[in-house]
Design a protein around this motif. Structure first.
Motif, PDB file in Angstrom:
ATOM      1  N   SER A 158       0.744  -1.136   0.144  1.00  6.66           N
ATOM      2  CA  SER A 158      -0.121   0.084   0.084  1.00  6.66           C
ATOM      3  C   SER A 158       0.783   1.298  -0.043  1.00  6.66           C
ATOM      4  O   SER A 158       0.495   2.269  -0.695  1.00  6.66           O
ATOM      5  CB  SER A 158      -0.926  -0.013   1.056  1.00  6.66           C
ATOM      6  N   VAL A 159       2.000   1.237   0.879  1.00  4.84           N
ATOM      7  CA  VAL A 159       2.861   2.242   0.700  1.00  4.84           C
ATOM      8  C   VAL A 159       3.576   2.556  -0.440  1.00  4.84           C
ATOM      9  O   VAL A 159       3.631   3.717  -1.247  1.00  4.84           O
ATOM     10  CB  VAL A 159       3.978   2.158   1.846  1.00  4.84           C
ATOM     11  N   GLY A 160       3.820   1.626  -1.161  1.00  4.36           N
ATOM     12  CA  GLY A 160       4.297   1.707  -2.770  1.00  4.36           C
ATOM     13  C   GLY A 160       3.154   2.255  -3.760  1.00  4.36           C
ATOM     14  O   GLY A 160       3.512   3.129  -4.469  1.00  4.36           O
ATOM     15  N   ASP A 161       2.137   1.690  -3.455  1.00  5.59           N
ATOM     16  CA  ASP A 161       0.972   2.314  -4.227  1.00  5.59           C
ATOM     17  C   ASP A 161       0.725   3.727  -4.235  1.00  5.59           C
ATOM     18  O   ASP A 161       0.717   4.532  -5.078  1.00  5.59           O
ATOM     19  CB  ASP A 161      -0.471   1.491  -4.108  1.00  5.59           C
ATOM     20  N   ALA A 179     -14.078  10.301   2.912  1.00  2.06           N
ATOM     21  CA  ALA A 179     -14.375   9.332   3.979  1.00  2.06           C
ATOM     22  C   ALA A 179     -15.528   8.519   3.165  1.00  2.06           C
ATOM     23  O   ALA A 179     -16.091   7.546   3.910  1.00  2.06           O
ATOM     24  CB  ALA A 179     -14.979   9.984   5.343  1.00  2.06           C
ATOM     25  N   ARG A 180     -16.283   9.121   2.288  1.00  3.53           N
ATOM     26  CA  ARG A 180     -17.061   8.351   1.390  1.00  3.53           C
ATOM     27  C   ARG A 180     -16.813   7.393   0.519  1.00  3.53           C
ATOM     28  O   ARG A 180     -17.384   6.602  -0.108  1.00  3.53           O
ATOM     29  CB  ARG A 180     -18.142   9.344   0.488  1.00  3.53           C
ATOM     30  N   TYR A 186     -12.201   1.281   3.855  1.00  4.66           N
ATOM     31  CA  TYR A 186     -11.678  -0.038   4.318  1.00  4.66           C
ATOM     32  C   TYR A 186     -10.103   0.232   4.745  1.00  4.66           C
ATOM     33  O   TYR A 186      -9.668  -0.675   6.001  1.00  4.66           O
ATOM     34  CB  TYR A 186     -11.498  -1.111   2.912  1.00  4.66           C
ATOM     35  N   GLY A 187      -9.596   1.359   4.090  1.00  6.75           N
ATOM     36  CA  GLY A 187      -8.315   1.428   4.958  1.00  6.75           C
ATOM     37  C   GLY A 187      -8.319   2.045   6.360  1.00  6.75           C
ATOM     38  O   GLY A 187      -7.502   1.642   7.161  1.00  6.75           O
ATOM     39  N   LEU A 188      -9.350   2.810   6.434  1.00  8.65           N
ATOM     40  CA  LEU A 188      -9.410   3.180   7.893  1.00  8.65           C
ATOM     41  C   LEU A 188      -9.978   2.124   8.860  1.00  8.65           C
ATOM     42  O   LEU A 188      -9.382   2.133   9.931  1.00  8.65           O
ATOM     43  CB  LEU A 188     -10.512   4.344   7.816  1.00  8.65           C
ATOM     44  N   GLY A 189     -10.707   1.405   8.261  1.00 11.62           N
ATOM     45  CA  GLY A 189     -11.074   0.176   9.157  1.00 11.62           C
ATOM     46  C   GLY A 189      -9.679  -0.701   9.537  1.00 11.62           C
ATOM     47  O   GLY A 189      -9.470  -0.984  10.671  1.00 11.62           O
ATOM     48  N   TYR A 190      -9.015  -0.607   8.437  1.00 13.41           N
ATOM     49  CA  TYR A 190      -7.660  -1.552   8.672  1.00 13.41           C
ATOM     50  C   TYR A 190      -6.864  -0.736   9.774  1.00 13.41           C
ATOM     51  O   TYR A 190      -6.228  -1.399  10.692  1.00 13.41           O
ATOM     52  CB  TYR A 190      -6.980  -1.729   7.693  1.00 13.41           C
TER      53      TYR A 190
END
Length: 208
Positions: A158-161, A179-180, A186-190
């Motif tokens: 993800s950092v690379g992307d 946020a929408r 999904y990223g915030l959930g992770y």
């Protein structure tokens, strides 16, 4: 009797006539043997008593050396060399190559430096290094865990992307708008899941 005596020389003469070259070669060899015996006899007669004692002592020393070499260890070493001749030859060739290139001297110097550093370590330094090695081992074991490995791979990918995306200044309105986005959600959930796991591992046991 005289008939038998004359018969033997006649047979000998006949044999010589049939093989003159072989007889000549035999005579030459016989002369060489006689000369060798004369030299040996001359050498023996020329030896003084002191020379004879020295020669006897040398022979005795050689015999004792042979007995000293014929130990179980040397016999075992000879058998080992015989069984591993090819490997020993390759090892010697490698040593010769290292010596010719100067790498052997460098290896010896490196070994000396390592030995010096080892001797210079005190007990506290040894314990510190041992603790560091243990910690690194535990860290490597944790990183090898399947779940941890998958999580780190996800974060790194993800950092690379994200690095490939153009820089963008985001304000409060942008945060609300982002946020929408399902991907952001999904990223915030992770991220929240990671924060929750960190809190569980860091929270004191008496904090209920």
């Amino acid at each position: 009797m005289s008939g038998e005596a004359t018969e033997v020389p006649s047979e000998l003469e006949a044999a010589i006539e049939e093989n003159p070259e072989a007889v000549a070669e035999f005579v030459r060899r016989l002369d060489a043997v006689n000369e060798l015996l004369d030299v040996v006899a001359l050498g023996e007669s020329a030896l003084t008593d002191e020379m004879a004692r020295d020669l006897a002592d040398t022979t005795s020393t050689l015999a004792e050396s042979a007995d000293g070499l014929a130990t179980d260890e040397t016999v075992g070493l000879a058998e080992s060399v015989g069984q591993n001749g090819a490997e020993l030859q390759e090892t010697l060739e490698t040593l010769v190559t290292l010596q010719e290139t100067g790498a052997l001297d460098e290896l010896v110097e490196l070994a000396s430096v390592v030995s010096l550093l080892t001797a210079a370590l005190d007990d506290d330094m040894v314990r510190s290094l041992a603790a560091t090695g243990s910690s690194l081992g535990e860290l490597a074991q944790t990183a090898a865990d399947e779940e941890t490995h998958d999580g780190l791979e996800t974060v790194l990918r993800s950092v690379g992307d994200a690095e490939q995306q153009p820089d963008e200044r985001v304000g409060a309105l942008g945060l609300v708008k982002a946020a929408r986005d399902p991907d952001v959600q999904y990223g915030l959930g992770y991220v929240l899941a990671i924060a929750r796991a960190i809190g569980q591992n860091r929270r004191p046991a008496d904090d209920t």
